[in-house]
Design an enzyme around this catalytic site. Structure first.
Site, PDB file in Angstrom:
ATOM      1  N   ASP A 133     -26.165  21.039 -21.296  1.00  0.00           N
ATOM      2  CA  ASP A 133     -25.676  22.323 -22.132  1.00  0.00           C
ATOM      3  C   ASP A 133     -24.245  21.592 -22.534  1.00  0.00           C
ATOM      4  O   ASP A 133     -24.459  20.754 -23.186  1.00  0.00           O
ATOM      5  CB  ASP A 133     -25.126  22.950 -20.266  1.00  0.00           C
ATOM      6  CG  ASP A 133     -24.624  24.007 -20.547  1.00  0.00           C
ATOM      7  OD1 ASP A 133     -25.235  25.423 -21.145  1.00  0.00           O
ATOM      8  OD2 ASP A 133     -23.251  24.986 -20.271  1.00  0.00           O
ATOM      9  N   TYR A 178     -15.367  27.290 -25.156  1.00  0.00           N
ATOM     10  CA  TYR A 178     -15.896  28.116 -25.990  1.00  0.00           C
ATOM     11  C   TYR A 178     -14.887  28.051 -26.925  1.00  0.00           C
ATOM     12  O   TYR A 178     -15.119  28.268 -28.314  1.00  0.00           O
ATOM     13  CB  TYR A 178     -17.131  29.337 -25.477  1.00  0.00           C
ATOM     14  CG  TYR A 178     -17.326  28.898 -24.703  1.00  0.00           C
ATOM     15  CD1 TYR A 178     -19.109  28.878 -25.467  1.00  0.00           C
ATOM     16  CD2 TYR A 178     -18.098  28.200 -23.406  1.00  0.00           C
ATOM     17  CE1 TYR A 178     -20.464  28.803 -24.508  1.00  0.00           C
ATOM     18  CE2 TYR A 178     -18.643  28.074 -22.714  1.00  0.00           C
ATOM     19  CZ  TYR A 178     -20.309  28.616 -22.894  1.00  0.00           C
ATOM     20  OH  TYR A 178     -20.790  28.001 -21.734  1.00  0.00           O
ATOM     21  N   HIS A 192     -32.926  27.285 -17.505  1.00  0.00           N
ATOM     22  CA  HIS A 192     -32.460  26.511 -17.557  1.00  0.00           C
ATOM     23  C   HIS A 192     -31.931  25.325 -17.532  1.00  0.00           C
ATOM     24  O   HIS A 192     -30.306  24.501 -17.740  1.00  0.00           O
ATOM     25  CB  HIS A 192     -30.998  27.359 -18.656  1.00  0.00           C
ATOM     26  CG  HIS A 192     -30.213  27.091 -19.448  1.00  0.00           C
ATOM     27  ND1 HIS A 192     -30.398  26.055 -20.112  1.00  0.00           N
ATOM     28  CD2 HIS A 192     -28.099  26.559 -19.043  1.00  0.00           C
ATOM     29  CE1 HIS A 192     -28.742  25.390 -21.174  1.00  0.00           C
ATOM     30  NE2 HIS A 192     -28.017  26.328 -20.405  1.00  0.00           N
TER      31      HIS A 192
END
Length: 329
Positions: free
Chosen positions: A137, A246, A302
């Site tokens: 990730d 982010y 995931h």
């Protein structure tokens, strides 16, 4: 959690260190003695200071050094099922990334160029000069930045269920085309922290157990284990730091575009999950690397380190142990 899944305490570091216990019993917030033990064991870690960050990490085994980088919204606890499967033949290093877990929560510097610089200082402080680096990730973003800047110091790169700004990430951010809303939410500013503060368990539980790009089996991670991540996210500065990974994506996009002009020279393993990103991780990393192999893990979402640790560890071992011709001079 069952006895078969109970945590094994990882051996101490190979360098001078200080053992910390990051949670007081009053902070655990779990109802059963089994959950209490889980939280206490998960909080045991080593501590190492670099120029501007105090890293929390665990280290186990001996042999070729491997650095495992967790994703969002997790901590190094995510590797608890993988480490015992690798530590019999490798020197396995699992740090909490800056801003996560018990590592420092700096005021800034969450672009992956800066995070990877901090990580390199940490690796060098451990006395390690060359590593295999594994990123899941957002850990994959950091792993790529590290490998792109210091290719001679990276023997192998493993890129797990990840993507790259400038090389396909933008599609996953576009909700109009089926992308995930959390990219925009995490980048929104102070309102993000205000809306999640006090609701960390609900937030983490949603992302790990959601239907799309969540766990294949919602019970693969227990409620107590999700609570561990929620407690970590509730620490002072953790939400701000987590979301800052982010908020710096536009900076990462520029850096990645520059680094991507030159293909990564080391062998790369792209790991996807059939109920996660599928082949998207391979598609992204093939745009910036010249020697890429693929693995697609079946019946997995995931979170391969927690859902399919044996399959993942087996793929990593086979990749690292594969005989390779010496590079041409």
């Amino acid at each position: 959690m069952s006895k078969n899944c109970s945590l094994r305490r990882w051996r101490s570091s190979h360098v001078p260190h200080r053992r910390e216990s990051g949670l007081r019993e009053a902070d655990v917030g779990t109802s059963s003695s089994g959950d209490m033990a889980l939280s206490r064991d998960a909080a045991s870690y080593e501590s190492l200071r670099t120029s501007d960050v105090r890293f929390a990490y665990r280290r186990a085994g001996s042999g070729t050094p491997i650095v495992l980088l967790h994703g969002w919204p997790q901590t190094s606890f995510a590797w608890r099922r993988v480490v015992p499967l690798l530590s019999d033949g490798y020197d396995v290093i699992t740090p909490d990334l800056p801003g996560f877990g018990f590592t420092s929560k700096p005021e800034g510097g969450f672009d992956k160029k800066t995070i990877s610089r901090r990580l390199r200082e940490f690796v060098q402080a451990l006395g390690v000069s060359r590593i295999a680096i594994v990123g899941h990730d957002v850990g994959g973003h950091v792993a790529f930045a590290y490998a792109a800047q210091w290719p001679d110091e990276v023997s192998h790169l493993v890129f797990i269920e990840s993507s790259l700004p400038a090389f396909g990430q933008e599609e996953g951010m576009d909700v109009a085309k089926g992308g995930s809303w959390h990219f925009g939410f995490n980048m929104a500013g102070d309102i993000s922290e205000q809306l999640v503060s006090g609701r960390e368990f609900l937030f983490v539980d949603h992302f790990m157990r959601r239907e799309k790009v969540g766990l294949f089996d919602a019970n693969a991670v227990s409620t107590a284990e999700i609570e561990h991540y929620a407690q970590a996210l509730a620490r002072p500065g953790a939400l701000r730091s987590s979301f800052s990974y982010y908020r710096t994506l536009p900076v990462d996009r520029v850096d990645n575009a520059a680094w991507g002009v030159t293909a990564l020279p080391m062998p790369v393993l792209a790991v996807g999950a059939d109920w996660g990103y599928g082949g998207a991780s391979s598609k992204a990393i093939r745009r910036v690397a010249s020697d890429v192999e693929d693995v697609l893990i079946a019946r997995c979402g995931h979170y391969p380190p927690e859902e399919r640790p044996r399959e993942l560890a087996g793929a990593i071992r086979a990749f690292l142990d594969k005989p390779r011709a010496a590079p041409a001079r």
